[in-house]
Design a protein around this motif. Structure first.
Motif, short mmCIF file in Angstrom:
data_model
loop_
_atom_site.label_atom_id
_atom_site.label_comp_id
_atom_site.label_asym_id
_atom_site.label_seq_id
_atom_site.Cartn_x
_atom_site.Cartn_y
_atom_site.Cartn_z
N GLY A 39 68.31 52.66 -37.80
CA GLY A 39 67.85 51.74 -38.38
C GLY A 39 66.46 51.53 -37.80
O GLY A 39 66.08 52.59 -37.56
N TRP A 59 72.91 61.39 -36.89
CA TRP A 59 73.53 60.38 -38.11
C TRP A 59 73.10 59.54 -38.32
O TRP A 59 72.96 58.23 -37.13
CB TRP A 59 74.83 60.78 -37.18
N ASN A 60 73.63 58.87 -39.81
CA ASN A 60 73.90 57.45 -39.89
C ASN A 60 74.47 57.68 -40.81
O ASN A 60 74.74 58.69 -41.53
CB ASN A 60 72.20 57.25 -40.03
N ARG A 61 75.08 55.58 -41.03
CA ARG A 61 76.18 55.51 -41.47
C ARG A 61 75.85 55.31 -43.00
O ARG A 61 76.08 56.91 -44.13
CB ARG A 61 76.91 54.23 -41.91
N LYS A 65 68.93 58.67 -44.95
CA LYS A 65 67.98 58.11 -43.84
C LYS A 65 67.53 59.25 -43.11
O LYS A 65 66.19 58.83 -41.70
CB LYS A 65 68.02 56.45 -43.24
N CYS A 93 72.10 53.28 -31.53
CA CYS A 93 72.09 52.15 -31.88
C CYS A 93 72.20 51.73 -33.30
O CYS A 93 71.32 51.77 -34.18
CB CYS A 93 70.35 52.50 -31.83
N VAL A 94 72.88 50.48 -33.19
CA VAL A 94 73.76 50.61 -34.45
C VAL A 94 73.73 48.76 -34.19
O VAL A 94 72.74 48.05 -33.42
CB VAL A 94 74.98 50.42 -34.35
N SER A 95 74.29 47.90 -35.21
CA SER A 95 73.85 46.73 -35.39
C SER A 95 74.53 45.87 -34.36
O SER A 95 73.78 44.43 -33.99
CB SER A 95 74.24 45.63 -36.96
N GLY A 99 80.26 47.90 -35.11
CA GLY A 99 79.84 49.02 -34.95
C GLY A 99 79.85 49.95 -34.08
O GLY A 99 79.77 50.29 -33.87
N ASP A 102 82.76 50.78 -33.40
CA ASP A 102 83.75 51.61 -34.39
C ASP A 102 83.45 53.37 -34.12
O ASP A 102 84.11 53.76 -34.28
CB ASP A 102 82.70 50.99 -36.05
N LEU A 103 81.63 53.33 -33.81
CA LEU A 103 81.64 54.90 -33.40
C LEU A 103 82.35 55.44 -32.46
O LEU A 103 82.07 56.45 -32.26
CB LEU A 103 79.83 54.56 -33.46
N MET A 124 72.39 51.17 -26.70
CA MET A 124 71.09 50.53 -27.17
C MET A 124 71.88 49.51 -27.45
O MET A 124 70.96 48.72 -28.17
CB MET A 124 70.11 51.56 -27.83
N SER A 125 72.40 49.96 -28.86
CA SER A 125 72.87 48.93 -29.29
C SER A 125 73.24 47.44 -28.30
O SER A 125 73.91 46.89 -27.38
CB SER A 125 74.40 48.88 -30.32
N ILE A 151 68.03 47.55 -25.15
CA ILE A 151 65.93 47.69 -25.59
C ILE A 151 66.10 46.44 -25.41
O ILE A 151 66.38 45.35 -26.53
CB ILE A 151 66.16 48.72 -26.72
N ARG A 155 60.28 44.62 -33.14
CA ARG A 155 60.18 46.74 -33.73
C ARG A 155 58.70 46.65 -33.54
O ARG A 155 58.25 47.97 -33.18
CB ARG A 155 60.52 45.92 -35.09
N HIS A 266 69.93 39.27 -36.58
CA HIS A 266 70.61 39.81 -34.68
C HIS A 266 70.23 38.35 -33.48
O HIS A 266 70.51 38.47 -33.19
CB HIS A 266 68.60 40.92 -34.41
P1 NA7 Z 1 68.98 47.76 -38.33
O1 NA7 Z 1 67.40 48.26 -38.76
O2 NA7 Z 1 69.40 46.39 -39.14
O3 NA7 Z 1 69.64 48.93 -38.44
C1 NA7 Z 1 71.41 48.92 -38.52
C2 NA7 Z 1 71.85 49.98 -38.56
O4 NA7 Z 1 73.19 50.01 -37.10
C3 NA7 Z 1 71.49 50.99 -39.53
O5 NA7 Z 1 71.48 52.26 -38.99
C4 NA7 Z 1 72.93 50.70 -39.99
O6 NA7 Z 1 73.33 51.49 -40.23
C5 NA7 Z 1 73.79 51.23 -38.81
N1 NA7 Z 1 75.54 50.51 -38.82
C6 NA7 Z 1 75.37 48.73 -38.64
N2 NA7 Z 1 77.08 48.57 -38.86
C7 NA7 Z 1 77.33 50.12 -38.86
C8 NA7 Z 1 78.50 50.65 -39.00
N3 NA7 Z 1 79.86 49.36 -38.64
N4 NA7 Z 1 79.07 52.02 -38.09
C9 NA7 Z 1 77.31 52.81 -38.06
N5 NA7 Z 1 76.93 52.63 -38.50
C10 NA7 Z 1 76.36 50.53 -38.80
O7 NA7 Z 1 69.06 46.86 -37.00
P2 NA7 Z 1 67.71 47.40 -35.94
O8 NA7 Z 1 67.49 49.48 -35.92
O9 NA7 Z 1 66.39 47.47 -36.36
O10 NA7 Z 1 68.59 47.50 -34.34
C11 NA7 Z 1 68.96 48.00 -34.21
C12 NA7 Z 1 70.12 48.23 -32.37
O11 NA7 Z 1 68.70 47.77 -31.67
C13 NA7 Z 1 69.89 46.01 -32.50
O12 NA7 Z 1 71.59 45.74 -32.32
C14 NA7 Z 1 69.08 45.99 -32.04
O13 NA7 Z 1 69.67 44.41 -31.13
C15 NA7 Z 1 68.61 46.45 -31.20
P3 NA7 Z 1 73.01 51.87 -42.12
O14 NA7 Z 1 71.53 52.50 -42.60
O15 NA7 Z 1 72.84 50.65 -42.55
O16 NA7 Z 1 74.10 52.83 -43.27
#
Ligand code: NA7
Length: 317
Positions: A39, A59-61, A65, A93-95, A99, A102-103, A124-125, A151, A155, A266
């Protein structure tokens, strides 16, 4: 009610570098680093890790990307499990907590590998302490090492290499991540057991959320009196109350520019996690509860993906 348009998704600029990197004299670790989640935060971090010559597997879902990172020298894998197989230390580092879980526990997740000897997992999430303990326990049961590395920062602060890392768990992993943390952060703190870093991060987010709502409510009142918001901000700047963040957020509110630095969704997620945490302790949090309601309502108005400063919009009919 005016139609709220989603903010434009900004493509990651692979050529941009934080100015701080030149001064930090980074000697990259020889280990291979996995990265799950590209993300806005993940992308910015990985870009700088590649630039400082770390070996990175991603890896990214949403697989598209990954391409810019492959072009820049990273390896890409099909599943989180494959990343774990290929790397020594794996960052996630996911949302949100769901999430993140799940990973680890899901289909093709980290624990499918069963034997995590010689592997370390770094979360880091932004998550709550209970989720972190569950993840840590799962990793440990497979003989892996676990570190929560929350973290703290926007951004823009990530792009400037000015994050603050709050870590808890396995100290050896913390030390082995030194060159990565030095690349992306201005400060790192090791706070002891798993859960502690999540608590500190969420406590800081509570201060932020409550402050933003106070700022928004006060500026909206000024506006009702037809007092210039820029005058209020200029005077605020001269007081002992001023803070760089509140000044920046006040300016964004005055301009109506809610370009997402810390997405509103967030912020509301963090407040929800704080309130769940407090609930378990019977700790009264009346101001945070109301703050959470204000953010929830602003989400309903369509501002989930805007910056947290869009909470200002809540105060207009
Ligand atoms: P973003 O830009 O909204 O990106 C979220 C990322 O999380 C993105 O890569 C998503 O994949 C991924 N994501 C969300 N849910 C899932 C699930 N269920 N499985 C796999 N991947 C998932 O957020 P930021 O990068 O600004 O922030 C990320 C974290 O850093 C957050 O916890 C902040 O508080 C600190 P996608 O690209 O949508 O497939």
């Amino acid at each position: 009610r005016p139609v709220v348009t989603r903010p434009e998704t900004q493509a990651i600029d692979m050529n941009s570098r934080s100015n701080t990197l030149a001064d930090r004299d980074i000697v990259p670790s020889e280990q291979t680093f996995g990265f799950l989640g590209l993300g806005m935060m993940g992308s910015t971090i990985v870009k700088d890790l590649i630039f400082t010559k770390h070996k990175v597997v991603v890896w990214n879902r949403t697989i598209d990307k990954c391409q810019p990172f492959v072009d820049a020298g990273a390896e890409v894998k099909d599943t989180p499990m494959d990343v774990v197989e290929a790397a020594d230390i794996i960052f996630c580092c996911v949302s949100d907590p769901k999430g993140a879980k799940d990973l680890v526990f899901g289909n093709c997740g980290v624990l499918q590998l069963k034997d995590l000897r010689n592997k370390a997992y770094v979360e880091m999430s932004t998550i709550d302490p209970d989720t972190s303990m569950d993840i840590g326990e799962g990793i440990k049961q497979c003989n892996g090492r676990y570190l929560e590395a929350q973290i703290h920062g926007s951004r823009q602060e990530a792009a400037d290499g000015m994050l603050i890392i709050l870590a808890g768990g396995d100290r050896t992993v913390f030390e082995e991540c030194h060159s990565c943390f030095k690349t992306i952060a201005k400060n790192t703190f090791f706070l002891g057991n798993v859960g502690n870093a999540c608590k500190v991060n969420l406590i800081l987010q509570t201060i932020l959320g409550v402050s933003l709502v106070g700022l928004a409510e006060a500026l909206a009142l000024a506006d009702r009196f037809s007092i210039s918001l820029n005058d209020i901000i200029d005077i605020f700047d001269l007081t002992s109350m001023k803070s760089p963040l509140l000044l920046a957020k006040g300016k964004e509110m005055a301009k109506g520019d809610f370009n997402p630095q810390q997405p509103l969704s967030h912020m509301q997620r963090d407040l929800r996690l704080v309130l769940n945490m407090a609930e378990n302790l019977d700790q009264s949090m009346p101001v945070t509860s109301i703050t959470n309601e204000v953010f929830k309502h602003t989400k309903r108005l369509g501002y989930s993906e805007h910056d947290s400063s869009a909470v200002f919009s809540n105060f207009y009919p």
